[in-house]
Motif scaffolding. Structure first.
Motif, PDB file in Angstrom:
ATOM      1  N   UNK A 204       0.829  -1.202   0.000  1.00 32.53           N
ATOM      2  CA  UNK A 204       0.000   0.000   0.000  1.00 32.53           C
ATOM      3  C   UNK A 204       0.870   1.262   0.000  1.00 32.53           C
ATOM      4  N   UNK A 205       0.205   2.383  -0.247  1.00 31.82           N
ATOM      5  CA  UNK A 205       0.850   3.693  -0.213  1.00 31.82           C
ATOM      6  C   UNK A 205       0.428   4.394   1.072  1.00 31.82           C
ATOM      7  N   UNK A 206       1.394   4.944   1.785  1.00 32.27           N
ATOM      8  CA  UNK A 206       1.114   5.704   2.991  1.00 32.27           C
ATOM      9  C   UNK A 206       1.378   7.183   2.745  1.00 32.27           C
ATOM     10  N   UNK A 207       0.417   8.009   3.152  1.00 29.22           N
ATOM     11  CA  UNK A 207       0.581   9.457   3.068  1.00 29.22           C
ATOM     12  C   UNK A 207       0.243  10.048   4.433  1.00 29.22           C
ATOM     13  N   UNK A 208       1.231  10.771   5.009  1.00 27.94           N
ATOM     14  CA  UNK A 208       1.030  11.439   6.289  1.00 27.94           C
ATOM     15  C   UNK A 208       0.834  12.930   6.058  1.00 27.94           C
ATOM     16  N   UNK A 244     -15.597  14.713   4.147  1.00 30.38           N
ATOM     17  CA  UNK A 244     -15.460  14.462   2.709  1.00 30.38           C
ATOM     18  C   UNK A 244     -14.206  13.658   2.420  1.00 30.38           C
ATOM     19  N   UNK A 245     -13.089  14.036   3.047  1.00 26.15           N
ATOM     20  CA  UNK A 245     -11.838  13.311   2.842  1.00 26.15           C
ATOM     21  C   UNK A 245     -11.993  11.846   3.252  1.00 26.15           C
ATOM     22  N   UNK A 246     -12.622  11.618   4.392  1.00 24.91           N
ATOM     23  CA  UNK A 246     -12.814  10.252   4.887  1.00 24.91           C
ATOM     24  C   UNK A 246     -13.674   9.440   3.930  1.00 24.91           C
ATOM     25  N   UNK A 247     -14.754  10.039   3.418  1.00 28.93           N
ATOM     26  CA  UNK A 247     -15.641   9.328   2.498  1.00 28.93           C
ATOM     27  C   UNK A 247     -14.933   8.982   1.191  1.00 28.93           C
ATOM     28  N   UNK A 248     -14.137   9.917   0.669  1.00 28.87           N
ATOM     29  CA  UNK A 248     -13.413   9.663  -0.576  1.00 28.87           C
ATOM     30  C   UNK A 248     -12.414   8.531  -0.389  1.00 28.87           C
ATOM     31  N   UNK A 249     -11.681   8.564   0.704  1.00 27.69           N
ATOM     32  CA  UNK A 249     -10.661   7.535   0.963  1.00 27.69           C
ATOM     33  C   UNK A 249     -11.316   6.163   1.122  1.00 27.69           C
ATOM     34  N   UNK A 250     -12.424   6.103   1.839  1.00 24.23           N
ATOM     35  CA  UNK A 250     -13.132   4.829   1.997  1.00 24.23           C
ATOM     36  C   UNK A 250     -13.648   4.310   0.663  1.00 24.23           C
ATOM     37  N   UNK A 251     -14.044   5.218  -0.235  1.00 17.01           N
ATOM     38  CA  UNK A 251     -14.627   4.801  -1.514  1.00 17.01           C
ATOM     39  C   UNK A 251     -13.626   4.068  -2.400  1.00 17.01           C
ATOM     40  N   UNK A 252     -12.331   4.232  -2.147  1.00 22.05           N
ATOM     41  CA  UNK A 252     -11.305   3.532  -2.936  1.00 22.05           C
ATOM     42  C   UNK A 252     -10.609   2.470  -2.084  1.00 22.05           C
ATOM     43  N   UNK A 253     -11.314   1.997  -1.040  1.00 20.79           N
ATOM     44  CA  UNK A 253     -10.817   0.934  -0.157  1.00 20.79           C
ATOM     45  C   UNK A 253      -9.567   1.343   0.616  1.00 20.79           C
ATOM     46  N   UNK A 254      -9.452   2.625   0.889  1.00 20.72           N
ATOM     47  CA  UNK A 254      -8.355   3.108   1.711  1.00 20.72           C
ATOM     48  C   UNK A 254      -8.812   3.324   3.145  1.00 20.72           C
ATOM     49  N   UNK A 255      -7.876   3.705   4.003  1.00 23.80           N
ATOM     50  CA  UNK A 255      -8.201   3.978   5.403  1.00 23.80           C
ATOM     51  C   UNK A 255      -7.604   5.323   5.805  1.00 23.80           C
ATOM     52  N   UNK A 256      -8.240   5.971   6.764  1.00 22.69           N
ATOM     53  CA  UNK A 256      -7.753   7.234   7.313  1.00 22.69           C
ATOM     54  C   UNK A 256      -7.687   7.106   8.827  1.00 22.69           C
ATOM     55  N   UNK A 257      -6.463   7.206   9.360  1.00 21.37           N
ATOM     56  CA  UNK A 257      -6.257   7.224  10.806  1.00 21.37           C
ATOM     57  C   UNK A 257      -5.926   8.648  11.231  1.00 21.37           C
ATOM     58  N   UNK A 258      -6.490   9.083  12.339  1.00 17.77           N
ATOM     59  CA  UNK A 258      -6.252  10.429  12.835  1.00 17.77           C
ATOM     60  C   UNK A 258      -5.704  10.328  14.259  1.00 17.77           C
ATOM     61  N   UNK A 268      -2.618  12.915  10.251  1.00 17.21           N
ATOM     62  CA  UNK A 268      -3.590  12.120   9.490  1.00 17.21           C
ATOM     63  C   UNK A 268      -2.810  11.141   8.622  1.00 17.21           C
ATOM     64  N   UNK A 269      -3.077   9.862   8.812  1.00 12.76           N
ATOM     65  CA  UNK A 269      -2.379   8.817   8.072  1.00 12.76           C
ATOM     66  C   UNK A 269      -3.345   8.156   7.103  1.00 12.76           C
ATOM     67  N   UNK A 270      -3.028   8.285   5.814  1.00 11.96           N
ATOM     68  CA  UNK A 270      -3.840   7.677   4.759  1.00 11.96           C
ATOM     69  C   UNK A 270      -3.117   6.442   4.254  1.00 11.96           C
ATOM     70  N   UNK A 271      -3.830   5.337   4.156  1.00 10.14           N
ATOM     71  CA  UNK A 271      -3.295   4.119   3.525  1.00 10.14           C
ATOM     72  C   UNK A 271      -4.182   3.785   2.332  1.00 10.14           C
ATOM     73  N   UNK A 272      -3.543   3.674   1.175  1.00  9.49           N
ATOM     74  CA  UNK A 272      -4.245   3.316  -0.057  1.00  9.49           C
ATOM     75  C   UNK A 272      -3.664   2.019  -0.600  1.00  9.49           C
ATOM     76  N   UNK A 273      -4.527   1.110  -1.053  1.00  4.63           N
ATOM     77  CA  UNK A 273      -3.994  -0.140  -1.629  1.00  4.63           C
ATOM     78  C   UNK A 273      -3.109   0.168  -2.840  1.00  4.63           C
ATOM     79  N   UNK A 274      -1.985  -0.514  -2.916  1.00  5.43           N
ATOM     80  CA  UNK A 274      -1.056  -0.319  -4.025  1.00  5.43           C
ATOM     81  C   UNK A 274      -1.575  -1.039  -5.257  1.00  5.43           C
ATOM     82  N   UNK A 275      -1.867  -0.289  -6.311  1.00 13.22           N
ATOM     83  CA  UNK A 275      -2.396  -0.836  -7.562  1.00 13.22           C
ATOM     84  C   UNK A 275      -1.258  -0.924  -8.562  1.00 13.22           C
ATOM     85  N   UNK A 276      -1.063  -2.089  -9.131  1.00  8.47           N
ATOM     86  CA  UNK A 276       0.033  -2.260 -10.105  1.00  8.47           C
ATOM     87  C   UNK A 276      -0.526  -2.464 -11.507  1.00  8.47           C
TER      88      UNK A 276
END
Length: 276
Positions: A204-208, A244-258, A268-276
């Motif tokens: 996955x991709x992590x964005x802080x 809005x940010x939380x809903x968008x992240x969830x819509x692509x199967x990501x997670x948002x930790x605060x 705020x830690x965003x994890x997005x599944x890594x798509x290859x």
């Protein structure tokens, strides 16, 4: 009987196509007149249920176009004012910030329109993925956040720490999610720093998005994801940015930790599944 079934099937398949649910791989065709009529009734009921949403999509498209038209006028006026000779520096700064905000709003509207409708070359709409440079993406967000800090006259140092590797962005709306989180960090930090950090891990991709601002109490932290919840009502906050940010992240199967502590800032830690 065969002619009746043929007519029923001819009417049925367009209805299934319209619902984007064709299933011909299993030979699942009506074999009797009664079954064909039953399938037609089901298809008609489903299409009737979808009709309000199709109408809503049409209205939304019209509203988006109208917003774009309305945004073009004040943007042009700002440009004309900035061309005036002997304009005081403070007026020039404020008009410049206003013009920048209008440009950001116009771009966000275009992103929403692209995600909702897709472009002429994209008939899959939301299923399309976009290849982006992670460092460039966060630099884009940093530039907008710096503009907001200037407008609010916050002394904020905004930095990017990210790999220049290319990743697949599953939705253009993720830009809006990142912008909202960065803007929240700027708004909560009159003096300090906001850091945008991106890492590519095996799965996955992590964005802080980290700030050194006011932070949140445990009570506020439990409510901050709720729609229309805000602690900045007097400053024009509407309580939709984080939701809005939380809903968008969830819509692509990501997670948002605060993670936040009052007086120590927020991460705020965003994890997005890594798509290859």
């Amino acid at each position: 009987m065969r002619d009746i079934l043929s007519l029923a099937n001819m009417a049925l398949f367009p209805a299934r196509a319209a619902m984007c649910q064709p299933d011909l791989s299993k030979g699942n065709l009506p074999v009797t007149y009664e079954e064909a009529v039953e399938e037609l009734v089901k298809a008609r009921l489903l299409l009737q249920a979808q009709a309000p949403f199709i109408h809503l999509a049409s209205i939304t498209s019209g509203i988006i176009n109208q917003i774009n038209n309305l945004l073009s006028r004040p943007t042009m006026q700002c440009s004309l004012i900035l061309e005036a000779p002997d304009l005081p520096e403070e007026v020039k700064r404020r008009i410049g910030c206003m013009k920048g905000d209008l440009a950001v709003l116009a771009q966000l509207v275009r992103l929403i329109n692209a995600d909702f409708h897709g472009g002429p070359e994209d008939n899959t709409r939301r299923s399309a993925n976009e290849m982006v440079n992670l460092a460039d993406l966060l630099e884009y967000v940093r530039a907008l956040a710096a503009h907001r800090a200037e407008f609010k006259q916050h002394m904020v140092d905004i930095a990017v720490d990210a790999s220049p590797a290319r990743i697949v962005l599953p939705s253009p709306l993720l830009r809006i999610a990142l912008i909202n989180l960065a803007f929240n960090g700027v708004d909560a930090t009159p003096v300090g720093s906001v850091t945008l950090k991106g890492d590519i891990l095996p799965d996955y991709v992590e964005i802080h998005v980290t700030d050194t601002g006011h932070g949140m109490s445990p009570e506020i932290l439990t409510q901050c994801r709720e729609s229309f919840f805000t602690t900045r009502l007097s400053e024009g906050g509407c309580g939709l940015g984080l939701w809005t940010a939380d809903q968008i992240i969830q819509s692509v199967n990501g997670t948002l930790e605060i993670h936040s502590e009052q007086g120590s800032g927020t991460c705020c830690l965003i994890r997005l599944p890594l798509i290859t």
